[in-house]
Enzyme design. Structure first.
Site, short mmCIF file in Angstrom:
data_model
loop_
_atom_site.label_atom_id
_atom_site.label_comp_id
_atom_site.label_asym_id
_atom_site.label_seq_id
_atom_site.Cartn_x
_atom_site.Cartn_y
_atom_site.Cartn_z
N PRO A 18 50.73 -3.03 -35.71
CA PRO A 18 50.59 -3.04 -34.25
C PRO A 18 49.18 -3.38 -33.75
O PRO A 18 49.00 -3.68 -32.59
CB PRO A 18 51.00 -1.63 -33.83
CG PRO A 18 50.92 -0.81 -35.06
CD PRO A 18 51.11 -1.71 -36.21
N TYR A 68 39.19 -0.80 -28.79
CA TYR A 68 39.50 -0.72 -30.22
C TYR A 68 38.25 -0.18 -30.92
O TYR A 68 37.20 -0.82 -30.90
CB TYR A 68 39.82 -2.10 -30.78
CG TYR A 68 41.13 -2.70 -30.33
CD1 TYR A 68 41.27 -3.28 -29.07
CD2 TYR A 68 42.24 -2.71 -31.18
CE1 TYR A 68 42.47 -3.83 -28.66
CE2 TYR A 68 43.45 -3.28 -30.77
CZ TYR A 68 43.54 -3.83 -29.52
OH TYR A 68 44.74 -4.39 -29.12
P1 FAS Z 1 63.76 -3.49 -31.75
O1 FAS Z 1 63.58 -2.61 -32.95
O2 FAS Z 1 62.93 -3.24 -30.54
O3 FAS Z 1 65.29 -3.46 -31.26
C1 FAS Z 1 66.35 -3.48 -32.20
C2 FAS Z 1 67.55 -2.84 -31.52
O4 FAS Z 1 68.67 -2.93 -32.41
C3 FAS Z 1 67.33 -1.36 -31.23
O5 FAS Z 1 67.68 -1.08 -29.90
C4 FAS Z 1 68.26 -0.65 -32.22
O6 FAS Z 1 68.79 0.55 -31.67
C5 FAS Z 1 69.35 -1.70 -32.40
N1 FAS Z 1 70.09 -1.57 -33.66
C6 FAS Z 1 69.59 -1.34 -34.89
N2 FAS Z 1 70.58 -1.32 -35.80
C7 FAS Z 1 71.75 -1.58 -35.13
C8 FAS Z 1 73.12 -1.69 -35.52
N3 FAS Z 1 73.49 -1.54 -36.78
N4 FAS Z 1 74.04 -1.96 -34.56
C9 FAS Z 1 73.66 -2.13 -33.27
N5 FAS Z 1 72.37 -2.02 -32.83
C10 FAS Z 1 71.44 -1.75 -33.77
N6 FAS Z 1 54.45 -3.67 -31.16
C11 FAS Z 1 53.33 -3.86 -30.44
O7 FAS Z 1 53.00 -5.02 -30.14
N7 FAS Z 1 52.55 -2.79 -30.04
C12 FAS Z 1 52.90 -1.49 -30.34
O8 FAS Z 1 52.21 -0.55 -29.99
C13 FAS Z 1 54.07 -1.26 -31.07
N8 FAS Z 1 54.47 0.03 -31.36
C14 FAS Z 1 55.60 0.22 -32.12
C15 FAS Z 1 56.04 1.53 -32.45
C16 FAS Z 1 57.19 1.72 -33.24
C17 FAS Z 1 57.66 3.11 -33.59
C18 FAS Z 1 57.90 0.59 -33.72
C19 FAS Z 1 59.11 0.77 -34.62
C20 FAS Z 1 57.49 -0.70 -33.39
C21 FAS Z 1 56.34 -0.89 -32.57
N9 FAS Z 1 55.92 -2.17 -32.19
C22 FAS Z 1 54.81 -2.39 -31.47
C23 FAS Z 1 56.67 -3.30 -32.53
C24 FAS Z 1 57.79 -3.39 -31.54
O9 FAS Z 1 57.28 -3.60 -30.25
C25 FAS Z 1 58.69 -4.47 -32.02
O10 FAS Z 1 57.97 -5.63 -32.42
C26 FAS Z 1 59.74 -4.86 -31.00
O11 FAS Z 1 60.41 -3.70 -30.61
C27 FAS Z 1 60.67 -5.88 -31.66
O12 FAS Z 1 61.75 -6.06 -30.83
P2 FAS Z 1 63.20 -6.32 -31.47
O13 FAS Z 1 63.09 -7.34 -32.52
O14 FAS Z 1 64.11 -6.52 -30.32
O15 FAS Z 1 63.57 -4.98 -32.27
C1 PHB Z 2 50.01 -0.41 -26.78
O1 PHB Z 2 49.63 -0.32 -25.60
O2 PHB Z 2 51.02 0.19 -27.20
C2 PHB Z 2 49.22 -1.26 -27.73
C3 PHB Z 2 48.24 -2.09 -27.24
C4 PHB Z 2 47.52 -2.89 -28.11
C5 PHB Z 2 47.78 -2.82 -29.46
C6 PHB Z 2 48.78 -1.98 -29.97
C7 PHB Z 2 49.51 -1.19 -29.10
O3 PHB Z 2 47.06 -3.59 -30.32
#
Ligand code: FAS
Ligand code: PHB
Length: 391
Positions: free
Chosen positions: A293, A201
């Protein structure tokens, strides 16, 4: 269509909840708007707390994670061209984290579910949750061009930040807490072995940078970019040059380059919806809360919610008592707010706001000096990063 628990969303929250309910003998149906290929290739998180590792093993979904996951005993904080390692076991009495991509967790859970779980409908878009405050909630959804209704006893809104389930909580009942940050993250996947064996980081006057990984052969790297950045504005050459500037150290450490196979920008925000329950609708994961994140908490919180909700539904099934269901929201929100606090701290510690003053720059460096020289401050970071046991 009828089931006991209607689950909207096949991300980590929905898929783990479905697995835990199946193990508890509670039938469920999962509705997922995207197709399987999209869900399994969507690049998201990579760091698992011990509580998440334990939960996946207990659910019978940890075999490949145990084979392929990488145990990490620390991270490196980098600032002023200096390197400081945060030693997790030394500061927390033995805790560590595991690097195992969220995409792989989803693949493992989907494969298990298709072997012996209930219906998991891809291409099924939930349109609305109705009757959440009645004894017979229902999910109206569209699948294969036809509208249908899923009658259930409970609905789990696991549909992420942009899903529909949160909208079923009447405005007068729900409260939201939000903080936006004036920057985003440009993330890349690169076919090149990570240039360091642990995460790095970096705080730099030009902005934050993170070196992470997906495997010994694949690097995951991030750059702080201005809010609203379009990934197409960044060529591979520009990305690597900027990463090299921000990771630069006095001891000549070098960043290995490789072909970029994926590039995307994600916004950085803090968001909490309270309560996480309305009648027989329970919100879990990003549908209820989003963290920056920086603290690697989003996925781990989603897992924690799924474990807490599955435990509460099983308790009600076994004893007839709704006590754990009634405590669901408060139990999860204790964990959520601690993760929000830590994620906000890590974000303001390492990112440079576009309008940062000279005073704020010095304050940030003083905070970094403190967290890398004081055992008490280092312990706070290490405990929060490695996570707290699930209640
Ligand atoms: P999710 O968003 O993973 O899953 C929700 C699901 O619901 C999806 O598959 C979607 O298609 C579906 N859905 C939505 N609307 C719907 C509807 N109307 N009908 C049916 N299905 C529907 N966290 C980290 O710790 N590190 C990271 O680097 C990181 N990078 C990320 C990058 C991005 C672009 C995003 C958006 C999030 C990131 N996150 C990261 C956070 C991420 O990991 C989330 O915390 C995690 O996916 C949460 O999981 P769910 O709550 O299951 O939601
Ligand atoms: C990742 O590997 O996507 C990652 C790891 C650590 C973080 C955020 C994202 O704090």
């Amino acid at each position: 269509m009828r089931t006991t628990v209607g689950i909207i969303g096949a991300g980590p929250a929905g898929l783990l909840l479905a697995r835990l309910l199946r193990n508890a003998g509670i039938d469920a149906v999962v509705l997922e708007v995207r197709d399987r290929a999209h869900v399994e290739r969507r690049q998201r998180a990579g760091i698992l707390e011990q509580g998440t590792v334990d939960a996946l093993r207990a659910a019978g979904a940890g075999a490949r994670m145990d084979r392929e996951g990488l145990r990490h005993d620390g991270i490196e904080l980098r600032f002023d061209r200096r390197r400081h390692r945060v030693d997790f076991p030394a500061l927390t009495g033995g805790r560590s984290v595991t690097v195992y991509p969220q995409t792989e967790i989803c693949k493992d859970l989907i494969a298990l579910h298709l072997e012996g779980g209930g219906p998991l409908l891809f291409g099924a878009e939930a349109l609305a949750v109705e009757g959440a405050d009645t004894g017979r909630p229902r999910v109206r959804f569209r699948h294969e061009g036809r509208e249908d209704v899923l009658e259930c006893a409970y609905v789990a809104g696991c549909d992420g930040f942009r899903g529909v389930s949160r909208g079923a909580v009447p405005a007068g009942i729900g409260r939201t807490f939000e903080q936006r940050y004036p920057f985003g993250w440009l993330g890349i996947l690169a076919e090149v072995p990570p240039s360091h064996d642990e995460l790095v980081y970096a705080r730099h006057d030009r902005g934050f940078a993170l070196l992470s990984m997906r495997s010994p052969a694949v690097s995951r790297l991030y750059l702080q970019v201005p809010e609203g950045t379009d990934a197409r504005e960044w060529s591979e050459e520009r990305i690597w040059r900027e990463l090299e500037r921000r990771f630069e150290t006095a001891d000549g450490w070098t960043l290995r380059r490789g072909p970029v196979t994926q590039k995307s920008v994600t916004s950085v925000r803090s968001y909490v919806h309270e309560p996480m329950r309305h009648g027989r609708l329970f919100l879990a994961g990003d549908a209820a809360h989003v963290v920056p994140p920086t603290g690697a908490k989003g996925l781990n919180l989603a897992v924690g919610d799924a474990v807490t909700l599955a435990r509460a539904l099983a308790h009600e099934r076994e004893t007839g008592s709704a006590a754990l269901l009634d405590a669901y929201s408060a139990t999860c929100l204790r964990r959520v707010w601690q993760a929000e606090r830590f994620s906000c701290d890590m974000t303001t510690l390492l990112h440079r706001a576009p309008d940062a003053t000279a005073f704020e720059d010095r304050l940030q460096l003083a905070r970094l000096e403190r967290v890398t020289s004081s055992r008490a401050a280092g312990t706070d970071l290490a405990e929060a990063y490695t996570g707290f046991p699930l209640e």
